[in-house]
Write a protein that holds these residues in place. Structure first.
Motif, PDB file in Angstrom:
ATOM      1  N   GLU A  97       0.818  -1.212   0.000  1.00 20.71           N
ATOM      2  CA  GLU A  97       0.000   0.000   0.000  1.00 20.71           C
ATOM      3  C   GLU A  97       0.848   1.256   0.000  1.00 20.71           C
ATOM      4  OE1 GLU A  97       1.153  -0.558   4.167  1.00 20.71           O
ATOM      5  OE2 GLU A  97       0.435  -1.905   2.598  1.00 20.71           O
ATOM      6  N   GLN A  98       2.116   1.134   0.407  1.00 22.86           N
ATOM      7  CA  GLN A  98       2.995   2.302   0.416  1.00 22.86           C
ATOM      8  C   GLN A  98       3.232   2.840  -1.002  1.00 22.86           C
ATOM      9  OE1 GLN A  98       3.852   3.573   3.543  1.00 22.86           O
ATOM     10  NE2 GLN A  98       2.429   1.913   4.060  1.00 22.86           N
ATOM     11  N   TYR A  99       3.229   1.960  -1.994  1.00 20.37           N
ATOM     12  CA  TYR A  99       3.340   2.430  -3.380  1.00 20.37           C
ATOM     13  C   TYR A  99       2.133   3.296  -3.748  1.00 20.37           C
ATOM     14  CZ  TYR A  99       7.328  -0.535  -4.703  1.00 20.37           C
ATOM     15  OH  TYR A  99       8.574  -1.111  -4.817  1.00 20.37           O
ATOM     16  N   ALA A 100       0.944   2.894  -3.279  1.00 21.61           N
ATOM     17  CA  ALA A 100      -0.247   3.696  -3.560  1.00 21.61           C
ATOM     18  C   ALA A 100      -0.192   5.034  -2.845  1.00 21.61           C
ATOM     19  CB  ALA A 100      -1.501   2.927  -3.151  1.00 21.61           C
ATOM     20  N   TYR A 101       0.347   5.040  -1.631  1.00 18.69           N
ATOM     21  CA  TYR A 101       0.406   6.268  -0.845  1.00 18.69           C
ATOM     22  C   TYR A 101       1.459   7.241  -1.375  1.00 18.69           C
ATOM     23  CZ  TYR A 101      -2.112   3.643   2.816  1.00 18.69           C
ATOM     24  OH  TYR A 101      -3.011   2.907   3.533  1.00 18.69           O
ATOM     25  N   TYR A 102       2.641   6.702  -1.757  1.00 17.97           N
ATOM     26  CA  TYR A 102       3.782   7.576  -2.017  1.00 17.97           C
ATOM     27  C   TYR A 102       4.574   7.212  -3.271  1.00 17.97           C
ATOM     28  CZ  TYR A 102       2.783   7.630   3.014  1.00 17.97           C
ATOM     29  OH  TYR A 102       2.150   7.652   4.218  1.00 17.97           O
ATOM     30  N   GLY A 103       4.152   6.205  -4.030  1.00 21.24           N
ATOM     31  CA  GLY A 103       4.930   5.742  -5.170  1.00 21.24           C
ATOM     32  C   GLY A 103       4.816   6.649  -6.383  1.00 21.24           C
ATOM     33  N   SER A 104       5.878   6.647  -7.199  1.00 21.68           N
ATOM     34  CA  SER A 104       5.926   7.513  -8.382  1.00 21.68           C
ATOM     35  C   SER A 104       5.010   7.030  -9.497  1.00 21.68           C
ATOM     36  CB  SER A 104       7.360   7.582  -8.919  1.00 21.68           C
ATOM     37  OG  SER A 104       8.238   8.087  -7.954  1.00 21.68           O
ATOM     38  N   LEU A 132      -1.666  11.987  -2.608  1.00 21.51           N
ATOM     39  CA  LEU A 132      -2.190  13.343  -2.746  1.00 21.51           C
ATOM     40  C   LEU A 132      -1.087  14.379  -2.864  1.00 21.51           C
ATOM     41  CD1 LEU A 132      -5.297  13.536  -0.379  1.00 21.51           C
ATOM     42  CD2 LEU A 132      -5.167  12.920  -2.789  1.00 21.51           C
ATOM     43  N   MET A 133       0.050  14.155  -2.204  1.00 20.88           N
ATOM     44  CA  MET A 133       1.123  15.152  -2.278  1.00 20.88           C
ATOM     45  C   MET A 133       1.836  15.132  -3.625  1.00 20.88           C
ATOM     46  SD  MET A 133       2.214  12.333  -0.250  1.00 20.88           S
ATOM     47  CE  MET A 133       2.527  12.864   1.413  1.00 20.88           C
ATOM     48  N   GLY A 134       1.643  14.073  -4.412  1.00 25.20           N
ATOM     49  CA  GLY A 134       2.273  14.003  -5.725  1.00 25.20           C
ATOM     50  C   GLY A 134       3.762  13.727  -5.669  1.00 25.20           C
ATOM     51  N   VAL A 135       4.224  13.075  -4.609  1.00 24.39           N
ATOM     52  CA  VAL A 135       5.652  12.811  -4.489  1.00 24.39           C
ATOM     53  C   VAL A 135       6.103  11.820  -5.565  1.00 24.39           C
ATOM     54  CG1 VAL A 135       5.205  11.041  -2.715  1.00 24.39           C
ATOM     55  CG2 VAL A 135       7.493  11.980  -2.969  1.00 24.39           C
ATOM     56  N   LYS A 136       7.185  12.164  -6.238  1.00 23.04           N
ATOM     57  CA  LYS A 136       7.829  11.282  -7.216  1.00 23.04           C
ATOM     58  C   LYS A 136       9.311  11.262  -6.870  1.00 23.04           C
ATOM     59  CE  LYS A 136       4.598  12.370 -10.978  1.00 23.04           C
ATOM     60  NZ  LYS A 136       4.465  12.965 -12.333  1.00 23.04           N
ATOM     61  N   SER A 137       9.697  10.276  -6.123  1.00 25.11           N
ATOM     62  CA  SER A 137      11.053  10.227  -5.589  1.00 25.11           C
ATOM     63  C   SER A 137      11.637   8.842  -5.796  1.00 25.11           C
ATOM     64  CB  SER A 137      11.044  10.579  -4.095  1.00 25.11           C
ATOM     65  OG  SER A 137      12.243  10.191  -3.470  1.00 25.11           O
ATOM     66  N   GLU A 138      12.785   8.799  -6.452  1.00 22.25           N
ATOM     67  CA  GLU A 138      13.469   7.525  -6.636  1.00 22.25           C
ATOM     68  C   GLU A 138      13.835   6.922  -5.285  1.00 22.25           C
ATOM     69  OE1 GLU A 138      17.491   5.769  -8.866  1.00 22.25           O
ATOM     70  OE2 GLU A 138      16.852   7.848  -9.208  1.00 22.25           O
ATOM     71  N   ALA A 139      14.213   7.761  -4.333  1.00 21.74           N
ATOM     72  CA  ALA A 139      14.577   7.273  -3.008  1.00 21.74           C
ATOM     73  C   ALA A 139      13.375   6.670  -2.293  1.00 21.74           C
ATOM     74  CB  ALA A 139      15.171   8.410  -2.178  1.00 21.74           C
ATOM     75  N   VAL A 140      12.217   7.333  -2.369  1.00 20.75           N
ATOM     76  CA  VAL A 140      11.009   6.807  -1.738  1.00 20.75           C
ATOM     77  C   VAL A 140      10.647   5.459  -2.353  1.00 20.75           C
ATOM     78  CG1 VAL A 140       8.518   7.151  -1.512  1.00 20.75           C
ATOM     79  CG2 VAL A 140      10.082   9.027  -0.998  1.00 20.75           C
TER      80      VAL A 140
END
Length: 602
Positions: free
Chosen positions: A502-509, A520-528
């Motif tokens: 679910e973390q990919y859904a929350y914060y995945g690129s 919702l924040m729209g984070v696109k981070s290779e590190a994340v």
């Protein structure tokens, strides 16, 4: 109650090696993400359920807002959040007393491959839908295919990792996965099973009130009035009363959801008895307004319930898809301008501690100060792209508690200047003189959010920033947030002791720009993305914990959300006849506990 905080989690993290397995996990009654499930094959009921609970009575809760659909399994429509927990039944059920363990519900057994590259479920022969028809393998396959391709976005990530789904026995279905991911075997047991024949000739993606999905759950919708109430009645012919996972659950005859236009109307309904259970999040209100006559005469009792789960993140999210919040310096300025200490005093009398990271209040939380050991090793390859503080330490701003917040405002001005904005004739603007402004989107009826944002907007005015505060109804809010049509809005994201896909859904690129997503924040981070990958495929328990801590650091230092206070306890006011077991699960007041294991006692 049992005050042994993190009792099971300590046992969970004490496992010396990550159990990868060298042989098939054959015909078991349950499965755990790590090691073995806590309950034996002959368990009779969940440890936080009362198998001798009497049947009868009802629970009535209130919600602010409305609804226009009774199908919680699709993207369209405004659906009350509780419907998918009350309506759905799954192959396996999650124990709230373990970080991540599942036990059979519709499935009587589970078997996995040596490395969980496949999983099989065998259905219980007695499992039936509410209309009396049997739950079949065909229903299971149709449900997964349909939800994965036409259902709500929450179901798609799992389906994309299924290589094949096939019947391999009269009552057995096998999932084979296309990627190495040990959690998939558990996720395969947690999707709702719907009745295939109901949807022949119908468009599954269309929402509305005309078609109510048929499931095998303990409760069925008995009555409703659009936008006013939904009444669930316990199915007298429910198939699973003798299933161990269900003994002591589904005790109430009726679960009724009442809908109101605002929080004041909802609270007044509770005070006069139209609603008989109310979850209170505002400690100041709890301490000052819960002395009304029904409390004084004992008709209503006040229960304070501890839990042992992470705080998650609650606050106000900044949409980095918008140019105003692309630059982390601007986001940092917002955090300094948001005078939490003053707001907390005004709203709660400083009684609520602040959320300090996504996994605060748990052993998975990042340590403050520089990253060390395995956490530093995981982050180091991304050092050139990590947000400031992820490697060397980051803490939220702390004000002196005064309304003026001079130091915070001064730092905010400095950060805005680094982003290319200065105050020109009293207005924050860029080099071309274009004013810096943005909109804060809220749902109608939330007086607490409105009060917090009013204080915040006054602080922003001292920076020369004028904001627009827009309150819309539930349907409009859902439509706008699904389309990411907001600059800043309220944000709540719960996280677990066993974070996974679910973390990919929350914060995945990959799905960050997919409409209706949860990033919702729209984070696109290779590190994340990399830290999520590490936690999913950690070679040891130590690596798993380190990966979560590294993810926590990256997200927190990214300054995507302005955190507010956390609730390390739950406050429930309820009719004295509504009872719950004394032994609380480690997840505490969480979906699967109320109303599931509550009962009515005259």
């Amino acid at each position: 109650m049992k005050p042994e905080f993190f009792r099971l989690l300590r046992r969970f993290t004490a496992v010396s090696a990550f159990i990868c397995g060298t042989s098939a996990f054959a015909d078991q009654h349950g499965i755990a993400m790590y090691g073995d499930p806590a309950l034996p094959a002959d368990f009779t009921h969940l440890p936080y359920a009362n198998p001798d609970a009497p049947l009868g009575g009802k629970i009535v809760t209130s919600s602010v807002g409305t609804f226009d659909s009774l199908n919680p399994f699709i993207q369209k429509g405004s659906v009350h959040w509780q419907l998918r927990f009350l309506m759905q039944e799954t192959l396996m059920g999650r124990s709230l007393d373990e970080p991540f363990s599942l036990y059979g519900v519709l499935a009587e057994s589970i078997e996995t491959g040596p490395n969980r590259e496949w999983v099989e479920f065998t259905l219980r022969p007695e499992a039936k839908f509410s209309d009396g028809s049997p739950v079949t393998v065909d229903d299971v396959i149709w449900s997964y295919e349909t939800l994965g391709t036409q259902g709500h976005g929450r179901y798609r990530g799992f389906w994309e990792k299924v290589e094949s789904l096939e019947q391999v026995g009269e009552r057995t279905v096998r999932f084979t996965f296309s990627t190495e991911d040990r959690e998939l075997a558990l996720l395969a047991g947690l999707r709702p099973i719907l009745k295939k024949d109901q949807w022949e000739g119908l468009d599954f993606t269309e929402s509305g009130l005309e078609v109510i999905p048929i499931t095998s759950a303990e409760y069925v919708i008995d009555d409703f009035e659009a936008g006013r109430f939904i009444s669930f009645k316990r199915n007298p012919d429910y198939w699973g009363n003798d299933a161990p996972f269900r003994r002591g659950t589904g005790n109430l005859d009726e679960i009724r959801l009442e809908f109101y236009g605002d929080e004041t109307a909802a609270f007044e309904a509770f005070k006069v008895g139209e609603v008989n259970a109310n979850r209170e999040f505002n400690v100041a209100k709890w301490e000052s307004q819960y002395n009304f006559p029904r409390v004084q005469n004992g008709e209503v009792v006040l229960s304070v319930l501890p839990h042992e789960r992470p705080s998650g993140m609650t606050g106000y999210v900044m949409n980095t898809r918008r140019p105003q919040f692309e630059d982390w310096h601007v986001r940092d300025a917002m955090l300094h301008a948001f005078n939490f200490e003053f707001i907390n005093e005004a709203m709660t009398g400083s009684a609520q501690p602040r959320i300090t990271s996504y996994w605060s209040n748990s052993p998975l939380s990042m340590e403050h100060g520089p990253a060390e050991g395995r956490v530093a090793e995981l982050l180091e390859p991304y050092s050139d792209q990590l947000p400031l503080g992820a490697l060397f330490g980051y803490d939220l701003p702390v004000s002196d508690g005064s309304e003026r917040n001079r130091a915070g405002i001064a730092t905010a001005l400095e950060q805005m200047e680094r982003a290319g904005y200065t105050v020109q004739n009293g207005v924050m603007a860029d080099a071309e003189g274009n004013p810096f402004t943005f909109e804060i989107l809220l749902q109608s009826g939330s007086s607490e959010n409105s009060a917090i944002i009013d204080i915040f907007s006054q602080a922003l005015a001292r920076l020369g920033i004028e904001v627009t505060i827009t309150a819309v109804d539930n349907a409009q809010y859902r439509e706008r947030t699904d389309a990411y049509d907001f600059d800043m809005t309220y944000y709540r994201r719960g996280v677990s002791l066993s974070p996974g896909n679910e973390q990919y859904a929350y914060y995945g690129s990959e799905r960050a720009d997919e409409p209706g997503g949860r990033n919702l924040m729209g984070v696109k981070s290779e590190a994340v993305d990399a830290m999520i990958g590490h936690l999913l495929n950690a070679p040891s328990q130590e690596d798993f914990v380190a990966a979560v801590k590294a993810l926590d650091r990256t997200l927190t230092a990214g300054r995507y959300v302005i955190p507010i206070y956390q609730w390390n306890i739950s406050r429930q006011a309820h009719d004295t006849r509504l009872k719950y077991p004394e032994d609380l699960p480690i997840f505490g007041d969480w979906p699967g506990w109320q109303p599931d294991v509550w009962w009515w006692e005259e």
